[in-house]
Write an enzyme that holds these catalytic residues in place. Sequence first.
Site, mmCIF file in Angstrom:
data_model
loop_
_atom_site.group_PDB
_atom_site.id
_atom_site.type_symbol
_atom_site.label_atom_id
_atom_site.label_comp_id
_atom_site.label_asym_id
_atom_site.label_seq_id
_atom_site.Cartn_x
_atom_site.Cartn_y
_atom_site.Cartn_z
ATOM 1 N N ASN A 4 0.653 -1.438 -0.068
ATOM 2 C CA ASN A 4 0.024 -0.121 0.005
ATOM 3 C C ASN A 4 0.661 1.255 0.059
ATOM 4 O O ASN A 4 0.507 2.119 -0.634
ATOM 5 C CB ASN A 4 -1.086 0.147 1.118
ATOM 6 C CG ASN A 4 -0.390 0.026 2.500
ATOM 7 O OD1 ASN A 4 0.730 -0.897 2.519
ATOM 8 N ND2 ASN A 4 -0.994 0.456 3.466
ATOM 9 N N PRO A 60 10.170 -6.849 -0.832
ATOM 10 C CA PRO A 60 9.120 -6.004 -0.955
ATOM 11 C C PRO A 60 7.978 -6.729 -1.547
ATOM 12 O O PRO A 60 8.177 -8.067 -1.911
ATOM 13 C CB PRO A 60 9.346 -5.025 -2.153
ATOM 14 C CG PRO A 60 10.482 -5.525 -2.989
ATOM 15 C CD PRO A 60 11.179 -6.753 -1.862
ATOM 16 N N GLU A 85 5.150 -8.541 -3.745
ATOM 17 C CA GLU A 85 5.062 -8.822 -5.037
ATOM 18 C C GLU A 85 4.368 -7.750 -5.991
ATOM 19 O O GLU A 85 4.358 -7.689 -7.270
ATOM 20 C CB GLU A 85 4.723 -10.314 -5.364
ATOM 21 C CG GLU A 85 3.364 -10.668 -4.414
ATOM 22 C CD GLU A 85 3.722 -10.941 -3.155
ATOM 23 O OE1 GLU A 85 4.531 -10.483 -2.370
ATOM 24 O OE2 GLU A 85 3.173 -12.082 -2.762
ATOM 25 N N THR A 144 -0.381 -13.163 8.425
ATOM 26 C CA THR A 144 0.762 -13.323 7.808
ATOM 27 C C THR A 144 1.864 -12.924 8.854
ATOM 28 O O THR A 144 3.037 -13.534 9.183
ATOM 29 C CB THR A 144 1.228 -12.427 6.421
ATOM 30 O OG1 THR A 144 0.307 -12.750 5.556
ATOM 31 C CG2 THR A 144 3.007 -12.606 6.151
ATOM 32 N N GLU A 191 3.997 -4.743 12.299
ATOM 33 C CA GLU A 191 3.102 -3.597 12.071
ATOM 34 C C GLU A 191 1.918 -4.187 11.371
ATOM 35 O O GLU A 191 1.971 -4.486 10.193
ATOM 36 C CB GLU A 191 3.789 -2.299 11.475
ATOM 37 C CG GLU A 191 2.998 -0.993 11.811
ATOM 38 C CD GLU A 191 1.880 -0.771 10.643
ATOM 39 O OE1 GLU A 191 0.776 -1.019 11.033
ATOM 40 O OE2 GLU A 191 2.461 -0.276 9.635
ATOM 41 N N CYS A 204 -3.565 0.994 6.892
ATOM 42 C CA CYS A 204 -3.543 0.287 7.847
ATOM 43 C C CYS A 204 -4.260 1.403 9.164
ATOM 44 O O CYS A 204 -4.969 0.509 9.870
ATOM 45 C CB CYS A 204 -2.437 -0.338 8.521
ATOM 46 S SG CYS A 204 -1.066 1.042 8.670
ATOM 47 N N LYS A 207 -3.035 -4.907 20.827
ATOM 48 C CA LYS A 207 -3.800 -5.852 20.579
ATOM 49 C C LYS A 207 -3.121 -6.662 18.999
ATOM 50 O O LYS A 207 -2.161 -6.772 18.766
ATOM 51 C CB LYS A 207 -5.241 -5.818 20.255
ATOM 52 C CG LYS A 207 -5.689 -5.070 21.699
ATOM 53 C CD LYS A 207 -7.316 -5.341 21.971
ATOM 54 C CE LYS A 207 -8.144 -4.478 21.219
ATOM 55 N NZ LYS A 207 -9.578 -4.386 21.802
ATOM 56 N N GLU A 209 7.698 1.452 15.635
ATOM 57 C CA GLU A 209 8.511 2.052 14.813
ATOM 58 C C GLU A 209 8.667 3.600 14.823
ATOM 59 O O GLU A 209 7.850 3.867 15.656
ATOM 60 C CB GLU A 209 8.039 1.620 13.344
ATOM 61 C CG GLU A 209 8.112 0.220 12.977
ATOM 62 C CD GLU A 209 8.263 0.039 11.619
ATOM 63 O OE1 GLU A 209 6.879 -0.029 11.189
ATOM 64 O OE2 GLU A 209 8.978 -0.404 10.767
HETATM 65 O O1 TXE Z 1 -0.435 -8.995 2.967
HETATM 66 P P1 TXE Z 1 0.778 -10.023 3.284
HETATM 67 P P2 TXE Z 1 -1.298 -8.921 1.596
HETATM 68 C C1 TXE Z 1 -3.799 -6.461 5.262
HETATM 69 C C2 TXE Z 1 -5.134 -6.064 4.502
HETATM 70 C C3 TXE Z 1 -4.826 -6.894 3.158
HETATM 71 C C4 TXE Z 1 -4.333 -8.050 3.816
HETATM 72 C C5 TXE Z 1 -3.662 -8.897 2.764
HETATM 73 O O2 TXE Z 1 -6.223 -6.376 5.241
HETATM 74 O O3 TXE Z 1 -6.116 -6.995 2.515
HETATM 75 O O4 TXE Z 1 -3.475 -7.779 4.699
HETATM 76 O O5 TXE Z 1 -2.520 -8.266 2.189
HETATM 77 C C6 TXE Z 1 5.145 -10.907 2.606
HETATM 78 N N1 TXE Z 1 6.601 -15.238 4.988
HETATM 79 N N2 TXE Z 1 -2.815 -5.465 4.840
HETATM 80 O O6 TXE Z 1 -1.722 -10.275 1.171
HETATM 81 O O7 TXE Z 1 0.497 -11.462 2.800
HETATM 82 C C7 TXE Z 1 4.399 -10.545 1.332
HETATM 83 O O8 TXE Z 1 4.946 -10.978 0.144
HETATM 84 C C8 TXE Z 1 7.129 -14.291 4.836
HETATM 85 C C9 TXE Z 1 -2.325 -4.604 5.861
HETATM 86 O O9 TXE Z 1 -0.819 -8.438 0.573
HETATM 87 O O10 TXE Z 1 0.620 -9.599 4.840
HETATM 88 C C10 TXE Z 1 4.475 -8.944 1.212
HETATM 89 O O11 TXE Z 1 5.910 -8.639 1.076
HETATM 90 N N3 TXE Z 1 6.666 -13.206 3.863
HETATM 91 C C11 TXE Z 1 -1.142 -3.638 5.740
HETATM 92 C C12 TXE Z 1 4.239 -9.150 2.975
HETATM 93 O O12 TXE Z 1 4.470 -10.043 3.606
HETATM 94 C C13 TXE Z 1 5.286 -13.262 3.563
HETATM 95 C C14 TXE Z 1 -0.519 -3.775 4.390
HETATM 96 C C15 TXE Z 1 2.728 -8.443 3.163
HETATM 97 O O13 TXE Z 1 1.912 -9.459 2.585
HETATM 98 C C16 TXE Z 1 4.510 -14.497 3.679
HETATM 99 C C17 TXE Z 1 -0.789 -4.737 3.500
HETATM 100 C C18 TXE Z 1 5.453 -15.376 4.466
HETATM 101 N N4 TXE Z 1 4.644 -16.518 4.940
HETATM 102 C C19 TXE Z 1 -1.826 -5.643 3.872
HETATM 103 N N5 TXE Z 1 3.449 -14.309 3.300
HETATM 104 C C20 TXE Z 1 -0.931 -2.640 6.862
HETATM 105 N N6 TXE Z 1 -0.599 -3.123 7.971
HETATM 106 O O14 TXE Z 1 -0.620 -1.688 6.549
HETATM 107 C C21 TXE Z 1 3.422 -13.068 2.769
HETATM 108 N N7 TXE Z 1 4.564 -12.538 2.808
#
Ligand code: TXE
Length: 490
Positions: free
Chosen positions: A157, A181, A183, A237, A255, A289, A460, A467
Amino acid sequence: MLQTASIAPAPIPFLIGGEPVRGEAVFQSVNPATGQVNYEVSVASSADVDRCVAVAQEAARAPKWRNMKPHERARILYAIAEGMMARADVLAQIQMRENGKVMAECRAQVASASSTFRYYAAVCETLGAEVTPSRGDYLSMTLHQPYGVVAAITPWNSPLTMEAQKVAPALAAGNAVIVKPSEVTPTAALEVADIALAAGLPPGILNVLTGTGRDTGLPLVRHPGVRMISFTGGTETGRTIGRIAAERLVPVALELGGKSPNILFADADLEAAVAGVVTGIFEGSGQSCIAGSRLFVQRAVLDEVVGRLKARTQALRVGQPDVAGMSMGPLSSFGHRERVEGFVADARAAGGEILAGGARPEDPALDAGAFYMPTLVAGLTSAARVCREEIFGPVLCILPFDDEDDLVAQANDTAYGLACGIWTADYKRALRVARAIDAGTVWVNTYKQLSISTPFGGFKDSGIGREKGIGGMRLYQQAKSIYLGLDATA
Ligand code: TXE
């Protein structure tokens, strides 16, 4: 000059030890505003992760980096900040074509990411160690040393700001960093790494591995050479990574997501409050977020607020992110739009009333992109799925409340605790409610203000660790205490 997104033929390589490396597999980066493929990007395999960690370990141990004085590290960080501003257009274009954010926001995020490097240059140069109060005939002191190799895993994002928030303090602290980063937004980190090399950062101190979470992220967090993990992304994740870190006994900063309450009391300046509520949820198409995704309105002003909210929401301009004056671009991917649509369908099925949006735009010029209209949902309670789970899209749930106790109970009835907004003319009430809400950040009569000098993180399920600020550098260091005996007879 590296082959980064701005100039490279496909597939774009990742970066190990200052060298571009092409993987055996590739994935596609797609522009969500047009549906067109931007380029193919190399996937770093688990063998590439092994090699990258070995290179980063060697670079972290090399005297050139290990013995570099803080003011010299600061000079490099400052040069990275300047280099980012010199390539601001390129960086903003990369982010816009990969996640579809409007150009004005992309530019603001480049400036913010650059100032994060400048801030940690200053922290690095000025923060000292401690001489601790002695309880005997000795001089005791506590130094702060780097972990070695840090993995920084970031979401799609706001790739530039989130990467800067991890990379700048981790480098300031003296570590080597491997960025993984998302994908969805793979190449901004490569451009920043190129800027860092030009700024004099030794090769191997900042590496970038592109690929999916499964192919690249997982082997990285499991690697025994990675001594600290800093992650921003979804809560599930985060849980997976937290479990791996616990097993490996390495520190982790998480975070994660949010479902933040924005609270509007009847005595608030309604015009300012409604403007803040609309920006708080719809900026970045709700993909933030800290989005204020649950609006609690005191019942006495519910009708008036809903009327103003509808007018402001319907006036938002949804369109191509490079057209000036647009409030919202597309969602970051077509899959993500389907997920958001699923939530709205669920809200309808649960008896929710869609007061605005709830559909794709009618303009045929936007058909090829992942656009979705800003959406207002009313008529549900905090028990509804749409009011509980993080949607990460342009959907605001409106929930009435009667008094302060009722409000606090409803606002805290969530697994998350990232942020909160309070709109009221009564500062005593504002402080009372601010203390009572489970959230890492609370805004009063404003929303989404962020400062690099102020700690940020969640209560929570919104995460672990803080950070930013001076503590943002300490997150990437471990304390070492040294006693110097002063007893002349010993
Ligand atoms: O996030 P992921 P996604 C929330 C938001 C969104 C949901 C899913 O609700 O709809 O998460 O988004 C890497 N081991 N946020 O699927 O999976 C991945 O490649 C190591 C909130 O895009 O959490 C990417 O680089 N790495 C949020 C990063 O983790 C792994 C911002 C984030 O991906 C991994 C984004 C693994 N097992 C989504 N699996 C915020 N807090 O701002 C994935 N990744």
